[in-house]
Design an enzyme around this catalytic site. Sequence first.
Site, PDB file in Angstrom:
ATOM      1  N   GLU A 126       0.852  -1.198   0.000  1.00  0.00           N
ATOM      2  CA  GLU A 126       0.000   0.000   0.000  1.00  0.00           C
ATOM      3  C   GLU A 126       0.881   1.238   0.000  1.00  0.00           C
ATOM      4  OE1 GLU A 126      -0.898  -1.457   4.019  1.00  0.00           O
ATOM      5  OE2 GLU A 126      -1.161   0.657   4.565  1.00  0.00           O
ATOM      6  N   LYS A 128       2.771   4.562   1.051  1.00  0.00           N
ATOM      7  CA  LYS A 128       3.214   5.171   2.307  1.00  0.00           C
ATOM      8  C   LYS A 128       2.855   6.651   2.229  1.00  0.00           C
ATOM      9  CE  LYS A 128       7.189   5.386   5.381  1.00  0.00           C
ATOM     10  NZ  LYS A 128       7.199   6.801   5.692  1.00  0.00           N
ATOM     11  N   ASP A 130       2.591  10.494   3.045  1.00  0.00           N
ATOM     12  CA  ASP A 130       3.535  11.435   3.638  1.00  0.00           C
ATOM     13  C   ASP A 130       2.780  12.489   4.443  1.00  0.00           C
ATOM     14  OD1 ASP A 130       5.878  12.619   4.255  1.00  0.00           O
ATOM     15  OD2 ASP A 130       6.274  13.434   2.263  1.00  0.00           O
ATOM     16  N   TYR A 236      -4.639   2.786   8.471  1.00  0.00           N
ATOM     17  CA  TYR A 236      -3.866   1.667   7.948  1.00  0.00           C
ATOM     18  C   TYR A 236      -3.357   0.723   9.030  1.00  0.00           C
ATOM     19  CZ  TYR A 236      -0.180   5.071   9.017  1.00  0.00           C
ATOM     20  OH  TYR A 236       0.611   5.993   9.635  1.00  0.00           O
ATOM     21  N   LYS A 324      11.081   2.853  -0.038  1.00  0.00           N
ATOM     22  CA  LYS A 324      11.014   4.291  -0.320  1.00  0.00           C
ATOM     23  C   LYS A 324      11.260   4.582  -1.793  1.00  0.00           C
ATOM     24  CE  LYS A 324      10.902   7.112   2.725  1.00  0.00           C
ATOM     25  NZ  LYS A 324      11.657   7.457   3.924  1.00  0.00           N
ATOM     26  N   CYS A 429      23.198  46.058  -1.793  1.00  0.00           N
ATOM     27  CA  CYS A 429      21.839  45.548  -1.885  1.00  0.00           C
ATOM     28  C   CYS A 429      21.265  45.824  -3.274  1.00  0.00           C
ATOM     29  CB  CYS A 429      20.971  46.213  -0.818  1.00  0.00           C
ATOM     30  SG  CYS A 429      19.227  45.833  -0.989  1.00  0.00           S
ATOM     31  N   CYS A 432      18.309  48.573  -2.964  1.00  0.00           N
ATOM     32  CA  CYS A 432      18.459  49.972  -2.565  1.00  0.00           C
ATOM     33  C   CYS A 432      19.880  50.479  -2.712  1.00  0.00           C
ATOM     34  CB  CYS A 432      17.976  50.177  -1.130  1.00  0.00           C
ATOM     35  SG  CYS A 432      19.075  49.471   0.106  1.00  0.00           S
ATOM     36  N   CYS A 447      21.560  43.539   3.860  1.00  0.00           N
ATOM     37  CA  CYS A 447      21.499  44.933   3.435  1.00  0.00           C
ATOM     38  C   CYS A 447      21.499  45.811   4.678  1.00  0.00           C
ATOM     39  CB  CYS A 447      20.204  45.144   2.644  1.00  0.00           C
ATOM     40  SG  CYS A 447      19.754  46.876   2.467  1.00  0.00           S
ATOM     41  N   CYS A 453      15.422  50.746   2.477  1.00  0.00           N
ATOM     42  CA  CYS A 453      15.424  49.675   1.483  1.00  0.00           C
ATOM     43  C   CYS A 453      13.983  49.229   1.228  1.00  0.00           C
ATOM     44  CB  CYS A 453      16.254  48.503   1.989  1.00  0.00           C
ATOM     45  SG  CYS A 453      16.194  47.086   0.865  1.00  0.00           S
TER      46      CYS A 453
HETATM   47  S1  IVH Z   1       2.218   1.049   9.105  1.00  0.00           S
HETATM   48  C1  IVH Z   1       3.973  -0.609  13.155  1.00  0.00           C
HETATM   49  N1  IVH Z   1       1.351   2.002   6.852  1.00  0.00           N
HETATM   50  O1  IVH Z   1       5.208   5.924   8.061  1.00  0.00           O
HETATM   51  C2  IVH Z   1       4.065   0.257  11.952  1.00  0.00           C
HETATM   52  N2  IVH Z   1       2.711   3.416   8.194  1.00  0.00           N
HETATM   53  O2  IVH Z   1       8.047   5.638   8.530  1.00  0.00           O
HETATM   54  C3  IVH Z   1       2.806   0.946  11.644  1.00  0.00           C
HETATM   55  N3  IVH Z   1       3.011   5.675   7.268  1.00  0.00           N
HETATM   56  O3  IVH Z   1       5.031   6.033  11.543  1.00  0.00           O
HETATM   57  C4  IVH Z   1       2.909   1.829  10.482  1.00  0.00           C
HETATM   58  N4  IVH Z   1       1.797   5.366   5.464  1.00  0.00           N
HETATM   59  O4  IVH Z   1       3.367   7.448  10.191  1.00  0.00           O
HETATM   60  C5  IVH Z   1       2.082   2.251   7.937  1.00  0.00           C
HETATM   61  N5  IVH Z   1       0.463   2.745   4.854  1.00  0.00           N
HETATM   62  C6  IVH Z   1       1.183   2.973   5.935  1.00  0.00           C
HETATM   63  C7  IVH Z   1       1.793   4.215   6.158  1.00  0.00           C
HETATM   64  C8  IVH Z   1       2.557   4.393   7.298  1.00  0.00           C
HETATM   65  C9  IVH Z   1       2.527   6.228   6.158  1.00  0.00           C
HETATM   66  C10 IVH Z   1       3.886   6.357   8.210  1.00  0.00           C
HETATM   67  C11 IVH Z   1       3.554   6.164   9.660  1.00  0.00           C
HETATM   68  C12 IVH Z   1       4.788   5.559  10.257  1.00  0.00           C
HETATM   69  C13 IVH Z   1       5.841   6.011   9.308  1.00  0.00           C
HETATM   70  C14 IVH Z   1       7.067   5.149   9.369  1.00  0.00           C
END
Ligand code: IVH
Length: 705
Positions: A126, A128, A130, A236, A324, A429, A432, A447, A453
């Site tokens: 799934e 990740k 941000d 999640y 990542k 600057c 000015c 400056c 300015c």
């Molecule tokens: S599972 C026990 N699933 O990534 C671990 N984390 O770098 C539970 N995050 O602290 C986390 N998407 O804040 C999980 N699909 C996802 C996620 C996810 C983002 C974040 C989460 C975690 C951090 C770790």
Amino acid sequence: MSQETPVEQLTEAEAREELARLADLLAVANRAYHAEDAPQISDAEYDALKRRNAGIEARFPSLKRSDSPSDMVGAPVAEGFGKITHAVRMLSLDNLFEGEEVTEFDARIRRYLGLGADDPLTYTAEPKIDGLSLSLRYENGELVHAATRGDGAVGENVTENARTIDDIPVTLDGAPEVLEVRGEVYMSHADFEALNTRQAERGGKTFANPRNAAAGSLRQLDPSITRDRPLRFFAYAWGALSEPLSETQMGAIKRLDSLGFQTNPLTVTCDGPAELLAHYHAIEEQRATLGYDIDGVVYKVDDLGLQRRLGFRSTTPRWATAHKFPAELAWTWLEAIDIQVGRTGALSPVARLQPVTVGGVVVSNATLHNEDYIDGRDSKGEVIRDGKDIRVGDWVQVYRAGDVIPKIADVDLSKRPEAAQPFAFPTTCPECGSEAIREEGDAVRRCSGGLICPAQAIEKLKHFVSRGAFDIEGLGAKQVEQFYRDGWIKEPADIFTLRDHYGSGLQQLKNREGWGEKSASNLFDAIDERRRIPLAKLIFALGIRHVGESASGLLARHYGSWAAFEAAMGAAEPLEGEAWDDLLSIDGVGEVMARSVVTAFAQEAERASIDRLAAMLDVEEAARPEADSPVAGKTVVFTGTLEKMTRSEAKARAESLGAKVSGSVSAKTDLLVAGPGAGSKAKKAAELGIETIDEDAWLALIGDA
Ligand code: IVH
């Protein structure tokens, strides 16, 4: 159950319910009293509720809630967020970056479980997200609290803010009695852009990226601000549960989905590393069009029984990892280096690039930080980019790492045009013409033109009207800039003569873009409303370097009135003597900041401008610390572990009671508050015969027990 049931007669189940009820009642009462200044119950009723709560906790210690009212010190809502200890720790994830590492991840898990290479093993994959993680605790289907991750063990109580997020249900149907849902709070790209535009128009703070915007919005002390910020939530994972959600990760996610949570539609099951990798690439391809930031793909073992067997390392699960995405990179030509001048006169170099797409976003500017960075050195003087400098005409590598503001990672010297010259950083600057000076120890050249300015003047005005400062409705960054260019507002004082000078001429405003008679008259009213201003806001609004919001608060509380503050700054001018020492005695005021304020007041033009402004205003005196408190005027030192409050909370509380908090014990110390683990300070205090008390005695002394 009624409140009359004596504590001794409560069953365990009743006690649990009663503690929940009391926590709610007391939270409401606290908020009404501290944050809204509108108490709804008498002090006696409040005390009775607190006593009852403490009585039940004493009888059933195991039922004490993580958000127990007995742990609340003072006013959590007004002073910051309360703390919540997570029932199950919130962990992070291990990372991997290369495709081959996916096979290693799978092999490690098989080894741990004693599975052969051909035994079936299913994973989920799934995106990740941000954003920032949040834990939501539901009891009997009711959202009881929401906590940020914090350090994993203890997070911040952001319940009221979480309640304002549409994706977070406040009640659940058919959920386990106890259910902690974990997931990510995030902001979509579209909402992020719109928020930043709105903020810029209002002269408010803009955010560097959606994650910062989400974090800043969730961590607002005022939930009504969070309500206005379009936050979202994907579920999640989970923490404490009174019964399992499912036998598999995928099943649990479906269950969360059916309970009303948003779960990510790109969550799939995969049989083995090849399928994981295929899904990783599929997600990577969609990344730019998802509409929200993701920074990788998370793989989890699907079978929850196996997850349990695999368990955890110190801070990460063995059964999951994050794959990542590589940093987003692209090569392009550097066409020019422009210099921007900020409020404090800082000259900031900006790279103008031939537009290039980096991770789905067209980039045409990148920050170059300062002259050392261009030369190939970081702020500590260490070599970066193997010491390669950056020149106009260079072929440069641009990257976006989480941040929206792109940076330059590398230069390809083989493509450097022969005529390319080292960049000559200006020493005057560009706005000015004043000399631009780089002081020792400062990476930034500034400056020296001050208010003459135009760039500094405009940035100062923008700061002046921003939130936290004068925050004048209808007068944001855009408007002050327009008025400055028209010559209507040159300095803050001019804002307050706007009606007089151009007032009969509402007409003058009427005909210009965006202004009508009504909005002009609203603006004048909004300006008048701000003539009366708290001292701390005025100090902050002056935009003096190193003097932020909290420092302004310290100065305001120390000096009390504008007259006293202004006189003291004048008296401290030689940077020595009594007034100077007094300024430095303020806890939280260091020499750099002190020098900066005193110098600002000593500069003739700046001082005249400040005086013109002050003459327009009615400055509210700052509440002096309570003079009759038992610790007023005393010098207090905290040491060891404090268990009922954080160190900064303790310090703020002591200061608000008129005490001076110091970091070290000396003959001037009046009182040492020592928690467990107190070491050399306690010893020294004993030697000096200084009174030493523990945390409970301290709370009793100041009436917070
Ligand atoms: S599972 C026990 N699933 O990534 C671990 N984390 O770098 C539970 N995050 O602290 C986390 N998407 O804040 C999980 N699909 C996802 C996620 C996810 C983002 C974040 C989460 C975690 C951090 C770790």
